[in-house]
Design a protein around this motif. Sequence first.
Motif, PDB file in Angstrom:
ATOM      1  N   ILE A  89       0.837  -1.205   0.000  1.00 23.41           N
ATOM      2  CA  ILE A  89       0.000   0.000   0.000  1.00 23.41           C
ATOM      3  C   ILE A  89       0.871   1.255   0.000  1.00 23.41           C
ATOM      4  O   ILE A  89       0.634   2.212  -0.752  1.00 23.41           O
ATOM      5  CB  ILE A  89      -0.936   0.006   1.219  1.00 23.41           C
ATOM      6  N   ARG A  90       1.881   1.256   0.862  1.00 23.06           N
ATOM      7  CA  ARG A  90       2.760   2.420   0.969  1.00 23.06           C
ATOM      8  C   ARG A  90       3.464   2.703  -0.366  1.00 23.06           C
ATOM      9  O   ARG A  90       3.551   3.842  -0.820  1.00 23.06           O
ATOM     10  CB  ARG A  90       3.800   2.186   2.067  1.00 23.06           C
ATOM     11  N   THR A  93       1.097   4.133  -2.977  1.00 23.01           N
ATOM     12  CA  THR A  93       0.751   5.519  -2.666  1.00 23.01           C
ATOM     13  C   THR A  93       1.898   6.456  -3.025  1.00 23.01           C
ATOM     14  O   THR A  93       1.686   7.530  -3.607  1.00 23.01           O
ATOM     15  CB  THR A  93       0.409   5.659  -1.169  1.00 23.01           C
ATOM     16  N   THR A 106      -6.827  -0.574  -4.359  1.00 23.27           N
ATOM     17  CA  THR A 106      -6.400  -1.381  -3.222  1.00 23.27           C
ATOM     18  C   THR A 106      -7.221  -2.660  -3.120  1.00 23.27           C
ATOM     19  O   THR A 106      -8.438  -2.623  -3.107  1.00 23.27           O
ATOM     20  CB  THR A 106      -6.518  -0.583  -1.915  1.00 23.27           C
ATOM     21  N   HIS A 124      -7.761   1.161   5.309  1.00 22.56           N
ATOM     22  CA  HIS A 124      -7.033   1.769   4.202  1.00 22.56           C
ATOM     23  C   HIS A 124      -7.128   3.298   4.210  1.00 22.56           C
ATOM     24  O   HIS A 124      -6.135   4.002   4.048  1.00 22.56           O
ATOM     25  CB  HIS A 124      -7.641   1.293   2.869  1.00 22.56           C
ATOM     26  N   THR A 125      -8.363   3.784   4.335  1.00 22.89           N
ATOM     27  CA  THR A 125      -8.626   5.202   4.101  1.00 22.89           C
ATOM     28  C   THR A 125      -7.795   6.089   5.012  1.00 22.89           C
ATOM     29  O   THR A 125      -7.164   7.059   4.554  1.00 22.89           O
ATOM     30  CB  THR A 125     -10.123   5.497   4.288  1.00 22.89           C
ATOM     31  N   LEU A 128      -4.046   5.913   4.071  1.00 30.28           N
ATOM     32  CA  LEU A 128      -3.748   6.690   2.872  1.00 30.28           C
ATOM     33  C   LEU A 128      -3.719   8.190   3.176  1.00 30.28           C
ATOM     34  O   LEU A 128      -2.868   8.922   2.656  1.00 30.28           O
ATOM     35  CB  LEU A 128      -4.779   6.398   1.788  1.00 30.28           C
ATOM     36  N   CYS A 132      -0.550  10.627   2.585  1.00 29.79           N
ATOM     37  CA  CYS A 132      -0.697  11.805   1.716  1.00 29.79           C
ATOM     38  C   CYS A 132      -0.614  13.111   2.491  1.00 29.79           C
ATOM     39  O   CYS A 132      -0.827  14.187   1.913  1.00 29.79           O
ATOM     40  CB  CYS A 132      -2.036  11.739   0.976  1.00 29.79           C
ATOM     41  N   GLU A 138      -9.848  12.934   4.397  1.00 35.30           N
ATOM     42  CA  GLU A 138     -10.287  11.777   3.626  1.00 35.30           C
ATOM     43  C   GLU A 138     -11.790  11.574   3.800  1.00 35.30           C
ATOM     44  O   GLU A 138     -12.318  11.697   4.902  1.00 35.30           O
ATOM     45  CB  GLU A 138      -9.524  10.522   4.056  1.00 35.30           C
ATOM     46  N   THR A 274     -11.875   7.035  -2.422  1.00 42.07           N
ATOM     47  CA  THR A 274     -11.484   7.955  -1.361  1.00 42.07           C
ATOM     48  C   THR A 274     -11.370   9.361  -1.944  1.00 42.07           C
ATOM     49  O   THR A 274     -10.533   9.619  -2.817  1.00 42.07           O
ATOM     50  CB  THR A 274     -10.145   7.553  -0.728  1.00 42.07           C
ATOM     51  N   ARG A 281      -7.743   7.077  -5.628  1.00 40.85           N
ATOM     52  CA  ARG A 281      -7.756   5.765  -4.987  1.00 40.85           C
ATOM     53  C   ARG A 281      -9.146   5.153  -5.081  1.00 40.85           C
ATOM     54  O   ARG A 281     -10.143   5.777  -4.722  1.00 40.85           O
ATOM     55  CB  ARG A 281      -7.343   5.858  -3.532  1.00 40.85           C
TER      56      ARG A 281
END
Length: 324
Positions: A89-90, A93, A106, A124-125, A128, A132, A138, A274, A281
């Motif tokens: 995930i990282r 992003t 994702t 996740h949200t 992220l 960011c 978000e 998102t 995303r």
Amino acid sequence: MLPALTMGDPAGIGPELAVKAWRARSAPFLWIGDPALLAGEVPVVEIGSPEEAAALTGTALPVLREPLAVAATPGRPDPRNGAAVIASIRRATELALAGKVAGLVTSPISKHVLRQAGFPYPGHTEFLAALCDAPGEEVMMLASPRLRVVPVTVHVSLRHALDLLDEARIVTVGRIAARALRRDFGIAAPRLAVAGLNPHAGEEGLMGDEERRFIRPAVASLRAEGIDAFGPLPPDTLFTEAARRGYDSVLCMYHDQALIPLKTLDMAEGVNVTLGLPIIRTSPDHGTAFDIAGQDRADPSSLLAALALARDLGEQRRRFDAAQ
């Protein structure tokens, strides 16, 4: 540029869906995960950078390697692989922030399993948003061809959701949703229906006064900003076919008020988006499905919709930004 698809929990249906999505050839992508999960299923080429992915479209699935700590067994999640799931995930992003992929899609994760691996975020949200540098900005949208919903409160208990609801939160979420509908969905003048919290939207205070105390003032504030928001409207009639023709999205007061109608109407093509982030995303609107992992039973429809929507939102955002 292609969107990046993350690995998700390797013991879930994520790898199987990645294989089925590549075979469908409807929305090209690169995958970030352990190539061993795909061995023998599709032709795989490990790449060193996203720039190498475009040349492989249609011939092999481009993969950025993110190795697992231990071999994955379908249906048996292992917290020891949590670090690799998080790293996938990282990395996706960071590539999106650097403009090297069109966005990220994702695959499903298990919040419970990642918590055992030391993951401090609800999902996740929130992770992220932190990556960011946009915590608190978000906003979740669930989108399908038949309905778009935005819950004002998300992954909290219903009792806690009631404590979190206020005029400021509703206005913030409405503002972010309206901007995303313009910038990413190409709707020049978005119409936001606002759901009430109580039966019959409170019936003028007879069934609850939250509508009068803060939902109606929030709608007035949004309208004062030039946003076409209206309500609060009775939730029990807000999602009928006739009602849906009158708005572009619904602001819902809590998680299930938004997700139950969306999943009832269009589970197969529902996509989690998102809003409020500097990157695109999306995510399929289902979980890890450990109970059917490895059985070739997973339906790729939602993932295919998420990949296609990531592509479309990215293209629309680039057009919008170029015109400003």
